[in-house]
Scaffold this motif. Structure first.
Motif, short mmCIF file in Angstrom:
data_model
loop_
_atom_site.label_atom_id
_atom_site.label_comp_id
_atom_site.label_asym_id
_atom_site.label_seq_id
_atom_site.Cartn_x
_atom_site.Cartn_y
_atom_site.Cartn_z
N GLU A 175 -55.25 74.43 29.97
CA GLU A 175 -54.79 74.03 28.63
C GLU A 175 -53.36 73.49 28.68
O GLU A 175 -53.04 72.50 28.04
CB GLU A 175 -54.87 75.19 27.65
N ILE A 176 -52.51 74.13 29.45
CA ILE A 176 -51.12 73.69 29.55
C ILE A 176 -51.05 72.32 30.21
O ILE A 176 -50.21 71.49 29.84
CB ILE A 176 -50.27 74.74 30.28
N VAL B 64 -44.21 74.88 26.84
CA VAL B 64 -45.43 75.52 26.34
C VAL B 64 -45.74 76.76 27.17
O VAL B 64 -46.10 77.81 26.62
CB VAL B 64 -46.61 74.51 26.36
N ILE C 220 -52.34 77.88 21.20
CA ILE C 220 -52.09 76.72 22.05
C ILE C 220 -52.50 75.43 21.35
O ILE C 220 -51.77 74.42 21.39
CB ILE C 220 -52.82 76.86 23.41
N VAL D 74 -46.16 80.28 25.36
CA VAL D 74 -47.44 80.99 25.50
C VAL D 74 -47.22 82.32 26.22
O VAL D 74 -47.80 83.34 25.84
CB VAL D 74 -48.47 80.10 26.23
#
Length: 179
Positions: free
Chosen positions: A31-32, A44, A172, A48
């Motif tokens: 996802e990052i 991020v 996210i 997170v």
């Protein structure tokens, strides 16, 4: 993360300490990676990480000892962003302020330990094996073969309840609107 780098770490861990890489779905890392620039990804990753640590602290008793160990290490990494050494984080997690203590436990000079801790020299196989025996972290984590922080986030995420995982994923996705 390329599979070649990941495979090298798993091979090293298996060869030195007969430990298989902890199974992981790499959800957070994936996802990052969807964020643009490296600076955005790092931002991020930090946000997170803070969010996951906050959620974990509230439910720390629900996690296995291994996951708690990873939570403590991630917390140490996040506490001081200038730490670029697993060994500095290990000292922090274990409340060790003097390098001499670990160097004695590893059977090496403080000078050699300092060079390894400050990433001026890589630890040899025997040091990696002793580190594993003492602290339980696989050798590849000390060799900068991958982003340890990202790997810890993935391990911890996999240990969370499905409900908490959904909260993280929504968090996210919401970040994508602002970053």
């Amino acid at each position: 993360m390329t599979s070649e780098i990941s495979d090298s770490g798993a091979d090293i861990d298996k060869m030195l300490v007969d430990a298989d890489e902890k199974p992981c779905r790499y959800v957070i890392s994936s996802e990052i990676e969807t964020f643009g620039e490296e600076s955005e990804k790092e931002y991020v990753r930090g946000v997170v990480s803070e969010h996951i640590l906050y959620m974990c602290e509230k439910k720390i008793a629900d996690f296995s000892d291994e996951t708690v160990k990873y939570i403590r290490l991630l917390k140490s990494i996040d506490k001081d962003s200038t730490k670029d050494s697993m060994l500095k984080c290990i000292r922090d997690v274990n409340g060790i302020t003097d390098q001499q203590v670990i160097s004695d436990n590893l059977g090496i000079s403080r000078f050699k330990y300092s060079k390894i801790e400050n990433n001026k020299e890589l630890p040899d196989a025997m040091v990696l094996i002793r580190l594993y025996d003492l602290y339980g972290y696989v050798p590849s984590m000390y060799l900068n073969l991958y982003d340890v922080r990202g790997r810890l986030l993935d391990y911890i995420f996999d240990s969370m309840s499905q409900k908490d995982q959904e909260i993280i994923m929504n968090f996210i996705n919401n970040l994508k609107e602002f970053v």
